[in-house]
Write a protein that holds these residues in place. Structure first.
Motif, PDB file in Angstrom:
ATOM      1  N   GLU A  91      -2.472 -48.234  10.193  1.00 12.56           N
ATOM      2  CA  GLU A  91      -1.982 -47.211  11.102  1.00 12.56           C
ATOM      3  C   GLU A  91      -0.636 -46.690  10.606  1.00 12.56           C
ATOM      4  OE1 GLU A  91      -1.671 -49.204  14.824  1.00 12.56           O
ATOM      5  OE2 GLU A  91      -3.847 -49.219  15.198  1.00 12.56           O
ATOM      6  N   PRO A  92      -0.332 -45.412  10.862  1.00  9.89           N
ATOM      7  CA  PRO A  92       0.977 -44.882  10.466  1.00  9.89           C
ATOM      8  C   PRO A  92       2.110 -45.556  11.240  1.00  9.89           C
ATOM      9  CG  PRO A  92      -0.577 -43.106  10.975  1.00  9.89           C
ATOM     10  CD  PRO A  92      -1.207 -44.379  11.444  1.00  9.89           C
ATOM     11  N   LEU A  93       3.247 -45.703  10.577  1.00 10.02           N
ATOM     12  CA  LEU A  93       4.446 -46.226  11.210  1.00 10.02           C
ATOM     13  C   LEU A  93       5.285 -45.076  11.780  1.00 10.02           C
ATOM     14  CD1 LEU A  93       5.567 -48.855   8.519  1.00 10.02           C
ATOM     15  CD2 LEU A  93       4.576 -49.333  10.775  1.00 10.02           C
ATOM     16  N   PRO A  94       6.237 -45.374  12.646  1.00  7.79           N
ATOM     17  CA  PRO A  94       7.103 -44.314  13.183  1.00  7.79           C
ATOM     18  C   PRO A  94       7.851 -43.528  12.098  1.00  7.79           C
ATOM     19  CG  PRO A  94       7.318 -46.297  14.503  1.00  7.79           C
ATOM     20  CD  PRO A  94       6.481 -46.671  13.317  1.00  7.79           C
ATOM     21  N   GLY A  95       8.073 -44.155  10.937  1.00 15.79           N
ATOM     22  CA  GLY A  95       8.783 -43.466   9.869  1.00 15.79           C
ATOM     23  C   GLY A  95       7.950 -42.474   9.076  1.00 15.79           C
ATOM     24  N   PHE A  96       6.683 -42.304   9.459  1.00 14.35           N
ATOM     25  CA  PHE A  96       5.786 -41.411   8.714  1.00 14.35           C
ATOM     26  C   PHE A  96       6.335 -39.989   8.650  1.00 14.35           C
ATOM     27  CE2 PHE A  96       2.306 -38.455   8.249  1.00 14.35           C
ATOM     28  CZ  PHE A  96       1.455 -39.052   7.339  1.00 14.35           C
ATOM     29  N   ALA A  97       6.746 -39.433   9.788  1.00 12.90           N
ATOM     30  CA  ALA A  97       7.199 -38.039   9.844  1.00 12.90           C
ATOM     31  C   ALA A  97       8.461 -37.833   9.010  1.00 12.90           C
ATOM     32  CB  ALA A  97       7.435 -37.620  11.293  1.00 12.90           C
ATOM     33  N   ALA A  98       9.371 -38.810   9.053  1.00 14.22           N
ATOM     34  CA  ALA A  98      10.609 -38.677   8.286  1.00 14.22           C
ATOM     35  C   ALA A  98      10.322 -38.697   6.787  1.00 14.22           C
ATOM     36  CB  ALA A  98      11.568 -39.800   8.659  1.00 14.22           C
ATOM     37  N   LEU A  99       9.387 -39.562   6.359  1.00 18.96           N
ATOM     38  CA  LEU A  99       9.019 -39.600   4.950  1.00 18.96           C
ATOM     39  C   LEU A  99       8.380 -38.288   4.520  1.00 18.96           C
ATOM     40  CD1 LEU A  99       8.617 -41.035   2.238  1.00 18.96           C
ATOM     41  CD2 LEU A  99       6.477 -41.979   3.138  1.00 18.96           C
ATOM     42  N   ALA A 100       7.475 -37.751   5.346  1.00 21.35           N
ATOM     43  CA  ALA A 100       6.839 -36.471   5.020  1.00 21.35           C
ATOM     44  C   ALA A 100       7.889 -35.364   4.899  1.00 21.35           C
ATOM     45  CB  ALA A 100       5.805 -36.116   6.085  1.00 21.35           C
ATOM     46  N   GLU A 101       8.877 -35.388   5.771  1.00 23.43           N
ATOM     47  CA  GLU A 101       9.945 -34.383   5.714  1.00 23.43           C
ATOM     48  C   GLU A 101      10.762 -34.523   4.432  1.00 23.43           C
ATOM     49  OE1 GLU A 101      13.864 -33.053   8.347  1.00 23.43           O
ATOM     50  OE2 GLU A 101      12.249 -34.224   9.284  1.00 23.43           O
ATOM     51  N   ASP A 102      11.098 -35.759   4.071  1.00 23.24           N
ATOM     52  CA  ASP A 102      11.822 -35.981   2.819  1.00 23.24           C
ATOM     53  C   ASP A 102      11.008 -35.519   1.618  1.00 23.24           C
ATOM     54  OD1 ASP A 102      14.060 -37.046   4.009  1.00 23.24           O
ATOM     55  OD2 ASP A 102      13.588 -39.139   3.542  1.00 23.24           O
ATOM     56  N   LEU A 103       9.716 -35.816   1.633  1.00 20.38           N
ATOM     57  CA  LEU A 103       8.854 -35.397   0.527  1.00 20.38           C
ATOM     58  C   LEU A 103       8.848 -33.887   0.359  1.00 20.38           C
ATOM     59  CD1 LEU A 103       5.662 -37.659   0.699  1.00 20.38           C
ATOM     60  CD2 LEU A 103       7.199 -37.388  -1.256  1.00 20.38           C
ATOM     61  N   MET A 104       8.749 -33.171   1.477  1.00 20.68           N
ATOM     62  CA  MET A 104       8.719 -31.718   1.380  1.00 20.68           C
ATOM     63  C   MET A 104      10.049 -31.159   0.888  1.00 20.68           C
ATOM     64  SD  MET A 104       5.667 -30.954   1.838  1.00 20.68           S
ATOM     65  CE  MET A 104       5.179 -32.608   1.306  1.00 20.68           C
ATOM     66  N   ALA A 105      11.150 -31.787   1.265  1.00 21.34           N
ATOM     67  CA  ALA A 105      12.450 -31.355   0.756  1.00 21.34           C
ATOM     68  C   ALA A 105      12.532 -31.582  -0.752  1.00 21.34           C
ATOM     69  CB  ALA A 105      13.563 -32.107   1.479  1.00 21.34           C
ATOM     70  N   VAL A 106      12.068 -32.740  -1.206  1.00 25.30           N
ATOM     71  CA  VAL A 106      12.056 -33.040  -2.636  1.00 25.30           C
ATOM     72  C   VAL A 106      11.157 -32.066  -3.384  1.00 25.30           C
ATOM     73  CG1 VAL A 106      11.225 -34.728  -4.330  1.00 25.30           C
ATOM     74  CG2 VAL A 106      12.669 -35.473  -2.427  1.00 25.30           C
ATOM     75  N   LEU A 107       9.983 -31.813  -2.848  1.00 24.43           N
ATOM     76  CA  LEU A 107       9.031 -30.941  -3.541  1.00 24.43           C
ATOM     77  C   LEU A 107       9.470 -29.483  -3.521  1.00 24.43           C
ATOM     78  CD1 LEU A 107       5.720 -32.621  -2.351  1.00 24.43           C
ATOM     79  CD2 LEU A 107       6.775 -32.755  -4.623  1.00 24.43           C
ATOM     80  N   THR A 108      10.179 -29.079  -2.491  1.00 29.17           N
ATOM     81  CA  THR A 108      10.734 -27.721  -2.474  1.00 29.17           C
ATOM     82  C   THR A 108      11.657 -27.513  -3.666  1.00 29.17           C
ATOM     83  OG1 THR A 108      10.576 -27.523  -0.073  1.00 29.17           O
ATOM     84  CG2 THR A 108      12.172 -26.098  -1.178  1.00 29.17           C
ATOM     85  N   ASP A 109      12.518 -28.496  -3.928  1.00 34.31           N
ATOM     86  CA  ASP A 109      13.432 -28.390  -5.066  1.00 34.31           C
ATOM     87  C   ASP A 109      12.701 -28.588  -6.391  1.00 34.31           C
ATOM     88  OD1 ASP A 109      15.531 -27.956  -3.340  1.00 34.31           O
ATOM     89  OD2 ASP A 109      16.202 -30.039  -3.329  1.00 34.31           O
ATOM     90  N   LEU A 110      11.721 -29.490  -6.407  1.00 38.33           N
ATOM     91  CA  LEU A 110      10.995 -29.736  -7.655  1.00 38.33           C
ATOM     92  C   LEU A 110      10.214 -28.508  -8.089  1.00 38.33           C
ATOM     93  CD1 LEU A 110      10.285 -32.000  -9.730  1.00 38.33           C
ATOM     94  CD2 LEU A 110       8.217 -32.392  -8.385  1.00 38.33           C
ATOM     95  N   THR A 111       9.571 -27.839  -7.162  1.00 38.02           N
ATOM     96  CA  THR A 111       8.759 -26.667  -7.506  1.00 38.02           C
ATOM     97  C   THR A 111       9.613 -25.450  -7.847  1.00 38.02           C
ATOM     98  OG1 THR A 111       8.534 -26.075  -5.158  1.00 38.02           O
ATOM     99  CG2 THR A 111       6.782 -27.426  -6.120  1.00 38.02           C
ATOM    100  N   ALA A 112      10.916 -25.554  -7.588  1.00 34.43           N
ATOM    101  CA  ALA A 112      11.831 -24.452  -7.922  1.00 34.43           C
ATOM    102  C   ALA A 112      12.526 -24.669  -9.262  1.00 34.43           C
ATOM    103  CB  ALA A 112      12.873 -24.289  -6.815  1.00 34.43           C
TER     104      ALA A 112
END
Length: 296
Positions: free
Chosen positions: A261-282
């Motif tokens: 099952e997902p942990l409460p930290g799932f949403a925060a990790l997804a948010e961090d990933l998208m921030a990282v990928l935004t910069d990586l794809t740029a």
């Protein structure tokens, strides 16, 4: 887990596509499938939690935010324990089957020896999947009807991206058990980046990914113990403008590995990933464009 009859009446994989592809990146989640055929469950000696231990659970959901960013996400819906598309097409263990495998099957790879071929013999912790042998025909049917169409789709996505942007970057998305340790330091990394020791993509891409993850407080290992599987090795052709980087995430960051099952930290990790990928794809195009095109 979702139980299905088979994959004749429903897709075995799907592309989550943006209205318009704005990025030269393709994201791929080959091991997050959780649609289990009833016949497969009936043939297994494992219960419905144990059989999921090799599944990269929820990885497709963690990366879903790349679609509104303008990149496609290809996700497999059948489980890795049923068929592993991150292997050669015919890495098969003859001891698993009744009948003789075709001569072209690779029966001697290290992955086959470990029970983790194209059709796996075990899930994690070396737990045997099947109560009895499969027929050769059944194994080959999975490869013809699921494996090959999936790779044709991934190949087409990358080719279309390459034509549109002049190059294509594949991010192969995975997760790993929280018990995995870095072989050199003995630590348990949050992320492992696999670029086949610099052969599947430019070092600038791997360096930037590592820097961005570390800037958010995550620990990162490079190529150890996972340097990238068949997909990273097969599709990473930097000289042709085709780049592949495998990204492994520690499951302890986002899920309860026992209850699945997902942990409460799932949403925060997804948010961090998208921030990282935004910069990586740029990142600048220069390291990603083939030298021949860059000189024109």
């Amino acid at each position: 887990m979702r139980i299905v009859t088979d994959f004749r009446d429903q897709p075995p994989f799907e592309i989550l596509a943006p209205a318009e592809q704005r990025l030269p990146f393709v994201f791929n989640s080959p091991h997050s499938g959780c649609c289990y055929p009833q016949d497969f469950l009936d043939a297994s000696r494992l219960d419905r939690l144990a059989i999921r231990r090799s599944e990269d659970a929820f990885v497709d959901a963690l990366f879903a935010g790349v679609v509104p960013m303008g990149a496609p996400l290809l996700r497999v819906l059948f489980p890795r324990a049923f068929l592993d598309v991150n292997r050669e097409p015919y890495e098969l263990d003859p001891k698993m089957f009744t009948g003789r495998l075709p001569a072209y099957a690779n029966t001697r790879s290290l992955r086959v020896a470990g029970g983790l071929g194209t059709i796996a013999r075990v899930v994690s912790e070396s737990q045997e999947i099947y109560a009895q042998r499969l027929t050769v025909e059944e194994g080959l049917e999975r490869i013809e009807t699921l494996y090959k169409p999936y790779h044709n789709t991934l190949r087409r996505l990358l080719a279309q991206t390459h034509v549109r942007f002049g190059y294509a970057v594949l991010i192969d998305c995975h997760s790993m058990p929280s018990s995995v340790r870095c072989q050199t330091t003995g630590t348990r990394p949050d992320f492992i980046l696999g670029d086949r020791y610099g052969t599947s993509c430019p070092v600038e891409l791997s360096d930037l990914a590592a820097t961005l993850l570390k800037s958010r407080g995550y620990t990162v290992s490079r190529n150890k113990p996972y340097a990238g599987g068949f997909i990273t090795e097969h599709y990473g052709r930097p000289a042709k403008g085709l780049h592949a980087l495998q990204l492994e995430i520690n499951r302890g960051l986002y899920m309860d590995e026992v209850r699945h099952e997902p942990l409460p930290g799932f949403a925060a990790l997804a948010e961090d990933l998208m921030a990282v990928l935004t910069d990586l794809t740029a990142m600048p195009d220069a390291p990603l464009v083939p030298l021949g095109l860059a000189a024109e």
